[in-house]
Design an enzyme around this catalytic site. Sequence first.
Site, PDB file in Angstrom:
ATOM      1  N   SER B  24       0.828  -1.201   0.000  1.00  0.00           N
ATOM      2  CA  SER B  24       0.000   0.000   0.000  1.00  0.00           C
ATOM      3  C   SER B  24       0.863   1.252   0.000  1.00  0.00           C
ATOM      4  O   SER B  24       1.843   1.337   0.728  1.00  0.00           O
ATOM      5  CB  SER B  24      -0.905   0.003   1.233  1.00  0.00           C
ATOM      6  OG  SER B  24      -0.134  -0.145   2.412  1.00  0.00           O
ATOM      7  N   LYS B 217      13.327   1.792   3.211  1.00  0.00           N
ATOM      8  CA  LYS B 217      12.512   2.790   2.513  1.00  0.00           C
ATOM      9  C   LYS B 217      11.136   2.861   3.138  1.00  0.00           C
ATOM     10  O   LYS B 217      10.542   1.831   3.481  1.00  0.00           O
ATOM     11  CB  LYS B 217      12.402   2.466   1.024  1.00  0.00           C
ATOM     12  CG  LYS B 217      11.765   3.585   0.215  1.00  0.00           C
ATOM     13  CD  LYS B 217      11.989   3.395  -1.276  1.00  0.00           C
ATOM     14  CE  LYS B 217      11.038   2.375  -1.868  1.00  0.00           C
ATOM     15  NZ  LYS B 217      11.337   2.122  -3.290  1.00  0.00           N
ATOM     16  N   LYS B 219       7.179   4.602   2.714  1.00  0.00           N
ATOM     17  CA  LYS B 219       6.193   5.284   1.885  1.00  0.00           C
ATOM     18  C   LYS B 219       5.705   6.535   2.604  1.00  0.00           C
ATOM     19  O   LYS B 219       5.460   6.500   3.822  1.00  0.00           O
ATOM     20  CB  LYS B 219       5.008   4.354   1.598  1.00  0.00           C
ATOM     21  CG  LYS B 219       5.401   3.078   0.869  1.00  0.00           C
ATOM     22  CD  LYS B 219       5.862   3.349  -0.547  1.00  0.00           C
ATOM     23  CE  LYS B 219       6.189   2.056  -1.276  1.00  0.00           C
ATOM     24  NZ  LYS B 219       6.567   2.304  -2.689  1.00  0.00           N
ATOM     25  N   ASP B 247       9.443   7.563  -0.245  1.00  0.00           N
ATOM     26  CA  ASP B 247       8.842   7.303  -1.561  1.00  0.00           C
ATOM     27  C   ASP B 247       7.413   7.833  -1.554  1.00  0.00           C
ATOM     28  O   ASP B 247       6.564   7.329  -0.822  1.00  0.00           O
ATOM     29  CB  ASP B 247       8.846   5.791  -1.805  1.00  0.00           C
ATOM     30  CG  ASP B 247       8.277   5.398  -3.158  1.00  0.00           C
ATOM     31  OD1 ASP B 247       7.793   6.277  -3.899  1.00  0.00           O
ATOM     32  OD2 ASP B 247       8.318   4.191  -3.480  1.00  0.00           O
ATOM     33  N   GLU B 273      11.754   9.479  -3.605  1.00  0.00           N
ATOM     34  CA  GLU B 273      11.426   8.698  -4.799  1.00  0.00           C
ATOM     35  C   GLU B 273      10.059   9.110  -5.325  1.00  0.00           C
ATOM     36  O   GLU B 273       9.131   9.313  -4.533  1.00  0.00           O
ATOM     37  CB  GLU B 273      11.436   7.224  -4.406  1.00  0.00           C
ATOM     38  CG  GLU B 273      11.083   6.260  -5.503  1.00  0.00           C
ATOM     39  CD  GLU B 273      11.347   4.818  -5.080  1.00  0.00           C
ATOM     40  OE1 GLU B 273      12.259   4.598  -4.250  1.00  0.00           O
ATOM     41  OE2 GLU B 273      10.631   3.920  -5.557  1.00  0.00           O
ATOM     42  N   GLU B 300      10.483   3.775 -11.915  1.00  0.00           N
ATOM     43  CA  GLU B 300       9.631   2.583 -12.027  1.00  0.00           C
ATOM     44  C   GLU B 300       8.456   2.802 -12.981  1.00  0.00           C
ATOM     45  O   GLU B 300       7.942   1.852 -13.554  1.00  0.00           O
ATOM     46  CB  GLU B 300       9.131   2.126 -10.664  1.00  0.00           C
ATOM     47  CG  GLU B 300       8.121   3.038 -10.020  1.00  0.00           C
ATOM     48  CD  GLU B 300       7.635   2.522  -8.671  1.00  0.00           C
ATOM     49  OE1 GLU B 300       8.221   2.914  -7.659  1.00  0.00           O
ATOM     50  OE2 GLU B 300       6.680   1.736  -8.641  1.00  0.00           O
ATOM     51  N   ASP B 323      13.255  -0.497 -14.168  1.00  0.00           N
ATOM     52  CA  ASP B 323      12.306  -1.547 -13.806  1.00  0.00           C
ATOM     53  C   ASP B 323      12.399  -2.631 -14.881  1.00  0.00           C
ATOM     54  O   ASP B 323      12.512  -2.318 -16.072  1.00  0.00           O
ATOM     55  CB  ASP B 323      10.898  -0.941 -13.754  1.00  0.00           C
ATOM     56  CG  ASP B 323       9.843  -1.941 -13.346  1.00  0.00           C
ATOM     57  OD1 ASP B 323       9.410  -1.904 -12.183  1.00  0.00           O
ATOM     58  OD2 ASP B 323       9.441  -2.774 -14.191  1.00  0.00           O
ATOM     59  N   HIS B 350      14.185  -0.525  -9.324  1.00  0.00           N
ATOM     60  CA  HIS B 350      12.913  -0.771  -8.666  1.00  0.00           C
ATOM     61  C   HIS B 350      12.641  -2.275  -8.672  1.00  0.00           C
ATOM     62  O   HIS B 350      12.883  -2.954  -9.662  1.00  0.00           O
ATOM     63  CB  HIS B 350      11.794  -0.053  -9.422  1.00  0.00           C
ATOM     64  CG  HIS B 350      10.420  -0.429  -8.954  1.00  0.00           C
ATOM     65  ND1 HIS B 350       9.553  -1.206  -9.708  1.00  0.00           N
ATOM     66  CD2 HIS B 350       9.759  -0.148  -7.815  1.00  0.00           C
ATOM     67  CE1 HIS B 350       8.423  -1.362  -9.038  1.00  0.00           C
ATOM     68  NE2 HIS B 350       8.515  -0.734  -7.903  1.00  0.00           N
ATOM     69  N   ALA B 351      12.113  -2.756  -7.546  1.00  0.00           N
ATOM     70  CA  ALA B 351      11.715  -4.169  -7.526  1.00  0.00           C
ATOM     71  C   ALA B 351      10.535  -4.322  -6.578  1.00  0.00           C
ATOM     72  O   ALA B 351       9.861  -3.346  -6.252  1.00  0.00           O
ATOM     73  CB  ALA B 351      12.883  -5.071  -7.150  1.00  0.00           C
ATOM     74  N   GLY B 352      10.284  -5.546  -6.170  1.00  0.00           N
ATOM     75  CA  GLY B 352       9.068  -5.835  -5.423  1.00  0.00           C
ATOM     76  C   GLY B 352       8.054  -6.446  -6.371  1.00  0.00           C
ATOM     77  O   GLY B 352       8.425  -7.194  -7.279  1.00  0.00           O
ATOM     78  N   GLU B 381      16.338  -2.734  -4.907  1.00  0.00           N
ATOM     79  CA  GLU B 381      15.223  -2.814  -3.958  1.00  0.00           C
ATOM     80  C   GLU B 381      14.901  -4.275  -3.640  1.00  0.00           C
ATOM     81  O   GLU B 381      14.989  -5.153  -4.503  1.00  0.00           O
ATOM     82  CB  GLU B 381      13.984  -2.128  -4.556  1.00  0.00           C
ATOM     83  CG  GLU B 381      12.797  -2.097  -3.594  1.00  0.00           C
ATOM     84  CD  GLU B 381      11.695  -1.147  -4.040  1.00  0.00           C
ATOM     85  OE1 GLU B 381      11.663  -0.782  -5.243  1.00  0.00           O
ATOM     86  OE2 GLU B 381      10.873  -0.764  -3.192  1.00  0.00           O
TER      87      GLU B 381
END
Lengths: 433, 433
Positions: B24, B217, B219, B247, B273, B300, B323, B350-352, B381
Amino acid sequence: MAELISSVDVVDVRFPTSRELDGSDAMNPEPDYSATYVTVRTSDGAEGFGLAFTIGRGNEIEAAAVEALAPLVTGLPVNDVLADLGAFSRRLTGEGQLRWLGPHKGVIHMAAGAVVNAVWDLYARREGKPVWELLSGMSPEQLVALVDFRYLRDALTPEEALDILTAAEPGRAERRARLLADGYPAYTTTPGWLGYTDDKLVRLSREAVAEGFTQIKLKVGTDPEADLRRVRLAREAVGPGVRIAVDANQAWGVEQAIEWLAPLAPFEPYWIEEPTSPDDILGHAAIRRAVAPVKVATGEHCHNQVMFKQLLQAGAIDILQLDAARVAGVTENVAILLLAAKFGVPVCPHAGGVGLCEMVQHLAMFDYVAVSGSTEDRVIEYVDHLHGHFTDPVTLRAGRYLAPRAPGLSAEMHPASIARYRYPDGPAWSEES
Amino acid sequence: MAELISSVDVVDVRFPTSRELDGSDAMNPEPDYSATYVTVRTSDGAEGFGLAFTIGRGNEIEAAAVEALAPLVTGLPVNDVLADLGAFSRRLTGEGQLRWLGPHKGVIHMAAGAVVNAVWDLYARREGKPVWELLSGMSPEQLVALVDFRYLRDALTPEEALDILTAAEPGRAERRARLLADGYPAYTTTPGWLGYTDDKLVRLSREAVAEGFTQIKLKVGTDPEADLRRVRLAREAVGPGVRIAVDANQAWGVEQAIEWLAPLAPFEPYWIEEPTSPDDILGHAAIRRAVAPVKVATGEHCHNQVMFKQLLQAGAIDILQLDAARVAGVTENVAILLLAAKFGVPVCPHAGGVGLCEMVQHLAMFDYVAVSGSTEDRVIEYVDHLHGHFTDPVTLRAGRYLAPRAPGLSAEMHPASIARYRYPDGPAWSEES
């Protein structure tokens, strides 16, 4: 009971234009001009029509995107939607999961544009006005409320937008009357498709001038010698007083654009359109610095208001070519018109395709009546394709668009056309291929 | 008979992550992490796997885009495709009709990326190497041949790209050995999702440091007071020596970003970010000038190499976050790595998401071995979601990615996971909703 939006339907309509090479250019050699055609219906039986324009394959992807947006729209009370069309647009373009597919670009954004435009069409029909007149009758405050300023404030504040609109308010009635009497200037791309022979180019260029056009456009960008020959032939055909725009449809890199344009200078091209990638803001700025006094024009592939903002901030364009169906519809285009007015850059809309002339004329005419207040150095593109499929086709007289009088956005197609060109099951496709 | 590509299949796979608020953030409040999962098969029975990442609704649009690209790929001789992967990418991204849906952005471009990545996976399996090692074994000339320079030459010429790669060639063997021994640095986003409580944030931040991470990091972007509180809590939890990136996921306008960041300064955020629209190159440049020494990071949602080119030209970013699945796959990412090297900007991928860690590690490791030659200020990431669904999941040790050894791009999912999370008919969706 309150009137609700009861359905959002979409049809994949494709015209086999590649068979004639109408619409051929440096990057789009064989387009089949197509529409992702959207119908919004209400529980009281009202309808609104909008469309996304594509050039054939992939129109089914665009249709899938409209289907994905439909659940966000069906069931909404019509009055609530029409009372806050800014919020309605943000609902479509900011949806928490679909937003990832853009954000604000490409397939999902064009689908939002088709739906938003269908709702504007519905709204204008309900008000009994063409969209240009509906917009031109809204107060400056109402118009400002349409705009999503989140990413615009560093270039245009709500207060500045209000000032622009308020300053134009006193002249609205006079300009409306003039527009109804004289129409809005146009230019024609009909003579200059790449697939046409030299003879056809010359003949159509002469015809355009005879019809009253003061500007024509030629496609360039695949062969430097052919470009030189074609621009020379066109200049000879139309004489010195007619503007000749050239359009490379993104064919070049930045330095290549500058080199390629130099030999055309003796024939005085008026603007170079899409010299490079539509995403290359800094590239357009570099080209503009190098090729002046040739003007730089772009916008038909400019995917949202943030990109237009930067094209203006960077001094990258002389001409802003908004498109009725690339961004998120009338709502976002109001923001783009305000940005152009703030920076003093004339808007010369992109048109052609399927229904783009029909829809975009409303935006240019609204701009004249209520935003920029001027038609100086402003022309709407005209291409004489496929207008007969629309119930309220554009009317040109002496090289000018006559203001549409029928209520709506002029995007409604004849049911017989939809049935015939529906892909892949309409007879135009199932019987002839 | 020559081996041909015999099929391109696509499955809509969705994980119901919104039920836990994993993932989220300010703009994506309830994502269902999803994959448009692509399998390329050959007439000899070989396979390659790739995917586009989405966050739920709209994954079916992405799948429709892959279906539209499939006819451009099936029937091609495998050897021809692998011998010129640059041409293969241009075939997908430049197709005369589908190009209109971008160009080079959004749904159609991500679909091209999924197919291109599946073909790279196929190639690497055939060579018996992980993709990072396959790329790191290619000659500078072979790597340069992958790049489409049409819109890049004003920032990076083929000669400059060759120079960068040639300069890095002597150290390849040594860096490869070091990578295999020590892995590649990572940072973790696991502690900082917006939906998490303060307690969970503090606990996970401490755990991250204990696990060896030197950067975390958080949010931010929905509530200034909460951001201040959360960043302070995180700083207290990790101490002064650990970097804390923040971010905003595009939540702010340009001026708003600058204002919002100021109160966070005492807690020394390392980078901000996505402070604003991913399309706003000039906006990122303005923010960067204002918030230094806080670094500006984005990428990303940067939709293609032309946008990355401009972010670098404009001095808009300190950190380039490529990305694996937003652009047109490994091929375009090679160009983006070369651009970053030319401008001396570190790449922190960027990852996840779904499989993004698995795929993007190959690009960062290739960058270290054969392009930038450095891991200084570079981190990949890491998010600890969904890795168990992959046959070759990432392995972390002491805050570093260990180099994958299995052939391919690490994008293959377990058949049981695909069956379970297939949308809408897999049991994860049909039984629980």
